[in-house]
Design an enzyme around this catalytic site. Structure first.
Site, PDB file in Angstrom:
ATOM      1  N   ASP A  53       6.824 -10.043 -15.829  1.00 13.80           N
ATOM      2  CA  ASP A  53       6.240  -8.746 -16.183  1.00 13.80           C
ATOM      3  C   ASP A  53       5.876  -8.803 -17.658  1.00 13.80           C
ATOM      4  OD1 ASP A  53       5.955  -5.857 -16.860  1.00 13.80           O
ATOM      5  OD2 ASP A  53       6.773  -5.530 -14.858  1.00 13.80           O
ATOM      6  N   SER A  81      -2.512   0.529  -1.588  1.00 12.40           N
ATOM      7  CA  SER A  81      -2.354   1.968  -1.772  1.00 12.40           C
ATOM      8  C   SER A  81      -3.133   2.729  -0.716  1.00 12.40           C
ATOM      9  CB  SER A  81      -2.881   2.319  -3.167  1.00 12.40           C
ATOM     10  OG  SER A  81      -3.059   3.696  -3.306  1.00 12.40           O
ATOM     11  N   TYR A 123      -9.494   2.611 -10.440  1.00 14.57           N
ATOM     12  CA  TYR A 123      -8.193   2.099  -9.979  1.00 14.57           C
ATOM     13  C   TYR A 123      -8.226   1.841  -8.478  1.00 14.57           C
ATOM     14  CZ  TYR A 123      -3.554   2.194  -7.997  1.00 14.57           C
ATOM     15  OH  TYR A 123      -2.452   1.875  -7.238  1.00 14.57           O
ATOM     16  N   LYS A 141      -7.917  -1.700  -6.026  1.00 12.99           N
ATOM     17  CA  LYS A 141      -7.001  -1.963  -4.893  1.00 12.99           C
ATOM     18  C   LYS A 141      -7.781  -2.456  -3.686  1.00 12.99           C
ATOM     19  CE  LYS A 141      -3.143  -1.394  -6.640  1.00 12.99           C
ATOM     20  NZ  LYS A 141      -2.255  -2.526  -6.822  1.00 12.99           N
ATOM     21  N   PHE A 161       2.085   5.228   0.225  1.00 21.31           N
ATOM     22  CA  PHE A 161       1.661   6.612   0.062  1.00 21.31           C
ATOM     23  C   PHE A 161       2.231   7.115  -1.272  1.00 21.31           C
ATOM     24  CE2 PHE A 161      -1.113   7.638   3.563  1.00 21.31           C
ATOM     25  CZ  PHE A 161      -1.157   6.377   4.128  1.00 21.31           C
ATOM     26  N   LEU A 184       3.319  14.052  -9.777  1.00 22.28           N
ATOM     27  CA  LEU A 184       4.055  15.305  -9.610  1.00 22.28           C
ATOM     28  C   LEU A 184       5.557  15.184  -9.925  1.00 22.28           C
ATOM     29  CD1 LEU A 184       3.952  18.256  -8.625  1.00 22.28           C
ATOM     30  CD2 LEU A 184       4.332  17.387  -6.291  1.00 22.28           C
ATOM     31  N   ARG A 232      -7.377  19.967  -9.416  1.00 21.20           N
ATOM     32  CA  ARG A 232      -7.641  18.747 -10.184  1.00 21.20           C
ATOM     33  C   ARG A 232      -8.763  17.975  -9.474  1.00 21.20           C
ATOM     34  NH1 ARG A 232      -2.688  14.522 -10.916  1.00 21.20           N
ATOM     35  NH2 ARG A 232      -3.040  14.253  -8.678  1.00 21.20           N
TER      36      ARG A 232
END
Ligand code: NAD
Ligand code: WQD
Length: 347
Positions: free
Chosen positions: A33, A126, A152, A156, A186, A208, A302
């Site tokens: 990483d 994703s 983004y 994916k 998810f 969130l 949003r």
């Protein structure tokens, strides 16, 4: 002999929880990483939980020379590839950063895997790859091209294409062929039950759950709920929240599935609960966990938020024998346990 798994992005949120599960299941784990979006504190926390030192390299997985050295030293049997940038809004502002990092890291990794006869890969995909073109008469202005909402999301989808094309190409043919399982997550939330490992986003959270826990711990003033006038039961968007520990375990099921394959193999599998929850459901569950009110206000929608999506988890159950075990209240309780024990994350 225990298999060795190279985990890219293993200091990050999902990677670190997966490393814990892998070590506890007796895999030998090597983490790579570059700490772009994580800290060494996560590696120390993993060591504390599993009671052993974690083999860790601070390195960029687009750096083929370093990757080559690491693979020479450890000869991994398989790779789990979490490394990548993931902030949707940032990717809209800095698309080149996202294309460069996410695509380069995957291409470089595949090239080095090929050099080292390493042919098995689990990929972090994703739900954002799903699209919804419904019409059959294509119109330039109104028919959606095969393009996710954000750069983004595009990275994916393109990474899945790169992986699938590489599986079907001939560059791994002198080996056993390449086998890839792409796991489409998810909405992961929650934290390790010890409270010592959890989500620690840089800056103000976009998602969130960390936003709510940072309000609850006093780092942010109030939650803004992005719209309560959607056509959903309580007017807020529905998502499929999955406990990060369930998600981590899904990777072990993914690996076992991969180990049964040979030859050219690509499969994409959803990891979700199949149970949608609204923003208010998540907030109310956090209120129970925290034991007091969490200030919020409803603001406008949003950009880019879909009213509702959730997983059909039946394929994961059928082919991986994977079902989630932890419910929303456990997710929020564990997120809060982590945040309240570590108000400033790993710092
Ligand atoms: P994260 O940012 O916490 O973890 C990603 C890790 O990769 C970080 O530790 C970062 O430092 C590292 N990294 C990034 N680029 C690298 C590079 N070139 N070389 C080495 N390390 C690099 O994110 P996460 O939530 O743990 O997500 C892990 C993966 O799952 C990502 O690929 C992400 O796109 C994908 N994903 C995440 C979610 C989510 O909601 N969290 C949902 C679907 C898919
Ligand atoms: C969830 C719900 C918001 C923040 C994102 C990525 C997706 C995947 C997972 C990587 C939505 C609402 C949120 C806030 C709010 N990541 N919300 N106030 O957008 O479903 O998915 O993370 O692959 O690609 O797009 O997750 O947590 O941002 O939002 O009201 O401050 O919470 O509107 O309904 P999202 P999220």
């Amino acid at each position: 002999m225990n298999k060795t798994i190279l985990v890219t992005g293993g200091a990050g949120y999902i990677g670190s929880h997966t490393v814990v599960e892998l070590i506890q299941a007796d895999y030998k784990v090597v983490v790579v990483d570059n700490l772009y979006n994580s800290s060494i504190g996560a590696i120390q926390a993993i060591s504390g939980i599993v009671g052993q030192k974690v083999i860790f390299y601070e390195a960029d997985c687009a750096d083929k020379k370093i990757l080559h050295k690491i693979m020479t030293k450890h000869s991994p049997d398989a790779v789990i590839h979490f490394a990548g940038y993931k902030a949707v809004a940032e990717s809209v502002v800095k698309p080149l950063l996202y294309y460069r990092n996410n695509l380069d890291s995957t291409i470089s990794l595949l090239e080095v895997m090929r050099e080292h006869n390493c042919t098995q890969l689990v990929f972090s995909s994703s739900a954002t790859v799903y699209l919804d073109a419904k019409e059959v008469k294509y119109n330039e202005a109104t028919t959606k091209t095969n393009r996710p909402f954000s750069p983004y999301g595009t990275t994916k989808l393109v990474q899945e294409y790169i992986l699938e094309d590489t599986v079907h190409g001939e560059q791994f043919d002198n080996l056993s062929g390449l086998q890839v399982v792409s796991l489409r997550y998810f909405n992961p939330i929650g934290a390790h039950s010890s409270g010592d490992l959890g989500e620690d986003p840089n800056g103000i959270p976009n998602n969130l759950a960390p936003y709510i826990t940072q309000v609850a711990v006093g780092r942010l003033e109030q939650l803004q709920i992005f719209g309560d006038n959607y056509n959903t039961p309580d007017g807020t968007c529905l998502r499929d929240y999955i406990h990060v520990v369930d998600l981590a375990k899904g990777h072990l099921s993914g690996l076992e599935y991969l180990f049964k394959q040979s030859g050219k193999f690509f499969d994409a599998i959803n990891l979700g609960t199949g149970k949608p929850a609204s923003v208010f459901d998540v907030l109310h569950s956090f209120v129970k966990a925290v034991g007091r009110k969490i200030p919020y206000k409803v603001v406008s929608r949003r950009d880019g938020d879909l009213p509702e999506f959730y997983a059909d988890p039946s394929k994961a159950e059928a082919v991986l024998s994977f079902v989630t075990k932890l419910d929303l209240d456990k997710m929020t309780a564990d997120s809060w346990n982590w945040q309240s024990k570590h108000p400033n994350g790993f710092n």
